[in-house]
Design a protein around this motif. Structure first.
Motif, mmCIF file in Angstrom:
data_model
loop_
_atom_site.group_PDB
_atom_site.id
_atom_site.type_symbol
_atom_site.label_atom_id
_atom_site.label_comp_id
_atom_site.label_asym_id
_atom_site.label_seq_id
_atom_site.Cartn_x
_atom_site.Cartn_y
_atom_site.Cartn_z
ATOM 1 N N UNK A 91 78.592 -13.179 35.804
ATOM 2 C CA UNK A 91 78.145 -14.173 36.790
ATOM 3 C C UNK A 91 77.242 -13.543 37.843
ATOM 4 N N UNK A 92 77.557 -12.312 38.231
ATOM 5 C CA UNK A 92 76.721 -11.645 39.223
ATOM 6 C C UNK A 92 75.308 -11.425 38.679
ATOM 7 N N UNK A 93 75.193 -10.926 37.463
ATOM 8 C CA UNK A 93 73.877 -10.648 36.888
ATOM 9 C C UNK A 93 73.089 -11.942 36.691
ATOM 10 N N UNK A 94 73.761 -12.989 36.268
ATOM 11 C CA UNK A 94 73.053 -14.232 35.967
ATOM 12 C C UNK A 94 72.711 -15.048 37.208
ATOM 13 N N UNK A 95 73.586 -15.036 38.222
ATOM 14 C CA UNK A 95 73.412 -15.934 39.373
ATOM 15 C C UNK A 95 73.273 -15.223 40.715
ATOM 16 N N UNK A 96 73.645 -13.944 40.780
ATOM 17 C CA UNK A 96 73.630 -13.239 42.054
ATOM 18 C C UNK A 96 74.911 -13.397 42.853
ATOM 19 N N UNK A 97 75.834 -14.207 42.371
ATOM 20 C CA UNK A 97 77.094 -14.398 43.093
ATOM 21 C C UNK A 97 78.134 -13.396 42.591
ATOM 22 N N UNK A 106 76.679 0.677 42.823
ATOM 23 C CA UNK A 106 75.432 0.039 42.401
ATOM 24 C C UNK A 106 74.778 -0.678 43.579
ATOM 25 N N UNK A 107 75.583 -1.358 44.382
ATOM 26 C CA UNK A 107 75.049 -2.077 45.538
ATOM 27 C C UNK A 107 74.281 -1.130 46.460
ATOM 28 N N UNK A 108 74.777 0.072 46.611
ATOM 29 C CA UNK A 108 74.127 1.078 47.456
ATOM 30 C C UNK A 108 72.697 1.348 46.976
ATOM 31 N N UNK A 109 72.515 1.480 45.671
ATOM 32 C CA UNK A 109 71.169 1.736 45.157
ATOM 33 C C UNK A 109 70.326 0.470 45.134
ATOM 34 N N UNK A 110 70.960 -0.665 44.891
ATOM 35 C CA UNK A 110 70.222 -1.933 44.935
ATOM 36 C C UNK A 110 69.644 -2.181 46.323
ATOM 37 N N UNK A 111 70.380 -1.761 47.352
ATOM 38 C CA UNK A 111 69.939 -1.948 48.739
ATOM 39 C C UNK A 111 69.162 -0.741 49.244
ATOM 40 N N UNK A 122 81.876 -5.761 54.120
ATOM 41 C CA UNK A 122 82.688 -6.430 55.134
ATOM 42 C C UNK A 122 82.698 -7.932 54.928
ATOM 43 N N UNK A 123 81.545 -8.476 54.558
ATOM 44 C CA UNK A 123 81.455 -9.913 54.276
ATOM 45 C C UNK A 123 82.302 -10.276 53.060
ATOM 46 N N UNK A 124 82.270 -9.412 52.049
ATOM 47 C CA UNK A 124 83.093 -9.666 50.867
ATOM 48 C C UNK A 124 84.569 -9.685 51.229
ATOM 49 N N UNK A 125 84.980 -8.756 52.093
ATOM 50 C CA UNK A 125 86.387 -8.691 52.496
ATOM 51 C C UNK A 125 86.803 -9.925 53.291
ATOM 52 N N UNK A 126 85.908 -10.427 54.142
ATOM 53 C CA UNK A 126 86.268 -11.557 55.004
ATOM 54 C C UNK A 126 86.063 -12.914 54.340
ATOM 55 N N UNK A 127 85.012 -13.026 53.511
ATOM 56 C CA UNK A 127 84.661 -14.316 52.928
ATOM 57 C C UNK A 127 85.043 -14.454 51.457
ATOM 58 N N UNK A 128 85.320 -13.335 50.798
ATOM 59 C CA UNK A 128 85.718 -13.385 49.396
ATOM 60 C C UNK A 128 84.570 -13.530 48.421
ATOM 61 N N UNK A 129 83.338 -13.427 48.895
ATOM 62 C CA UNK A 129 82.184 -13.530 48.007
ATOM 63 C C UNK A 129 80.956 -12.952 48.693
ATOM 64 N N UNK A 170 76.433 -12.946 47.938
ATOM 65 C CA UNK A 170 75.410 -13.610 47.136
ATOM 66 C C UNK A 170 74.095 -12.857 47.287
ATOM 67 N N UNK A 171 73.507 -12.480 46.157
ATOM 68 C CA UNK A 171 72.222 -11.784 46.117
ATOM 69 C C UNK A 171 71.183 -12.755 45.557
ATOM 70 N N UNK A 172 70.008 -12.804 46.163
ATOM 71 C CA UNK A 172 68.992 -13.728 45.674
ATOM 72 C C UNK A 172 67.594 -13.124 45.812
ATOM 73 N N UNK A 173 66.600 -13.872 45.364
ATOM 74 C CA UNK A 173 65.211 -13.475 45.521
ATOM 75 C C UNK A 173 64.875 -12.199 44.773
#
Length: 467
Positions: free
Chosen positions: A294-300, A325-330, A342-349, A351-354
């Motif tokens: 789901x992450x690869x296909x939608x960014x979520x 991976x996120x470290x290198x993506x960013x 931190x957002x993942x811990x607080x919000x549970x998700x 989202x990567x886009x663009x």
């Protein structure tokens, strides 16, 4: 070379100190400050090397000379002495487009042996040479625990505690862990799933006082040495497939399809590619716990409902190596990584886009195979090729069939021997002959402690065991 945390709050560390630290003290994952670049000339020099020699060449790029060459060679030889194949990870050709890298020839019949037999020898070496107390703590979805226990059982100066989800690993996986009665081994069977076990482990490693008091060391793929050891067989697979392609090698695009639930195995391939290995497509294969697809296909990236499948080692909803991976993506921006985690811990998700999502989709393909696909492919390849896939490898073959284009070749990683997952194989009325080592497990007494999914209870168990 020094190592830093993906979250930027750990002073640079040397190689051995990084391995001993495991999880970064800021909660991040340790990564090299620079990834070594491997030239075309180096690849040409490496292409005919046996597995052990290739391991030493790659490992030496990262170890800063902290392990003398003679000692490193002895560690590597000891690590792979009990593999059943001289090649360690042989490649089998199934047809002109599909090759299988067999990673199950170690003592516990799973790919984790490739890294963890070395890691056991490494920890023993550090204990002897530096006088370090080694208390290993890890969580497993099935294979890591057995391989880690096998790597350190009976070794002086080392104790190991492994958490596994009660009733959610295959019977062979359970027996491989719990029939070990050595005094330096503790098996905790947790009433929950792998994500519950992994969460407790991470919480204990981020309790720095507790970690220091009990000398906790990591065996999970949060430890960079696991990633590094697995990187070796990407190079080895590429070289062996190229060799079999002969004169066509330069004109054929070689993909890899990798069963991966915790993102560690596929991240090793990502690292190999960043080093300069010319892999064409990195294909993530998973099951119905398809957070990575789901992450690869939608960014979520959002943990979903846990599903029990025929491939239990990938029954994971929180992929701990995703942060690397996120470290290198960013673009190695640790402040952004900290913010997003931190957002993942607080919000549970998250989202990567663009443009970021476009990069993800350029770097990976991903498929979550259903239980039905898994069984169908096991039956198909046994009938048509006389090759028996384990359920995880079947997911890898499903992803190969989805993404291998005309003119391309794929090396699919066989991450476990099918005897470890006979429950799935028997659903197809396929009778398989068990290796002697697996057949004899049923005759042994089990030793394990069943506990609730509770950090406080795990803590009490550890305080007694590591005292």
């Amino acid at each position: 070379m020094n190592y830093i945390s993906t979250r930027g709050q750990v002073e640079p560390k040397g190689f051995i100190d990084t391995v001993l630290m495991g999880l970064g003290e800021d909660g991040g994952l340790m990564v090299p400050q620079q990834i070594p670049a491997v030239t075309t000339e180096t690849l040409e020099r490496w292409k005919d090397l046996p597995f052990r020699e290739l391991f030493i060449e790659i490992f030496s790029l990262y170890a800063n000379g902290e392990i003398p060459d003679k000692d490193l060679r002895e560690l590597v030889d000891a690590s792979y002495a009990n593999f059943r194949e001289p090649e360690v990870t042989p490649v089998r050709k199934l047809d002109d487009a599909l090759y299988i890298l067999e990673l199950f020839h170690g003592p516990t019949f799973a790919f984790k042996d490739v890294a963890l037999q070395f890691m056991g020898e490494f920890y023993s070496y550090v204990s002897r040479t530096r006088g370090e107390i080694i208390h290993i703590l890890g969580a497993t979805s099935g294979d890591t625990g057995a391989a880690a226990i096998q790597g350190v059982r009976g070794k002086e100066g080392i104790k190991i505690c492994i958490l596994h989800p009660h009733g959610k690993v295959s019977k062979v996986q359970e027996l491989q862990m719990t029939t070990v009665d050595d005094e330096n081994v503790l098996n905790l069977s947790v009433k929950g799933n792998f994500d519950d076990c992994q969460r407790i482990i991470k919480e204990l490693f981020t309790d720095l006082d507790f970690k220091a008091k009990y000398h906790l060391r990591a065996i999970n793929s949060i430890n960079f040495v696991r990633i590094l050891a697995q990187t070796v067989y990407y190079f080895y697979a590429y070289f062996r497939v190229s060799e079999q392609l002969g004169g066509e090698a330069g004109s054929r695009k070689i993909n890899v399809s990798v069963p991966s639930g915790n993102f560690g195995n596929i991240f090793s391939g990502f690292l190999a590619k960043k080093m300069g290995l010319p892999i064409h497509k990195l294909i993530i294969a998973t099951n119905e716990n398809n957070i990575l697809e789901r992450f690869v296909q939608t960014g979520e990236y959002r943990p979903g409902e846990f599903r029990k499948t025929h491939s239990p080692s990938m029954d994971i909803q929180v992929a701990s190596n995703f942060e690397r991976y996120l470290y290198y993506l960013l673009d190695e921006d640790s402040a952004k990584v900290s913010e997003i985690m931190g957002h993942l811990a607080s919000e549970g998700r998250i989202f990567i886009e663009g443009e970021l999502l476009e990069r993800v989709q350029a770097e990976f393909r991903a498929l979550g195979a259903s239980n039905e696909q898994c069984l169908e492919l096991i039956g198909k390849y046994k009938s048509e090729r006389d090759y028996l896939l384990d359920p995880h490898t079947a997911c890898g073959v499903a992803a190969y069939e989805a993404f291998n284009a005309d003119g391309e070749v794929t090396a699919t990683f066989a991450t476990a021997h099918p005897a470890k997952f006979d429950e799935a194989v028997r659903l197809l009325d396929i009778a398989q002959e068990f290796p002697v080592e697996i057949a004899e497990l049923a005759l042994k007494e089990q030793v394990q402690t069943v506990i609730e999914s509770d950090k406080a209870e795990v803590t009490r168990q550890l305080e007694t065991f590591f005292a």
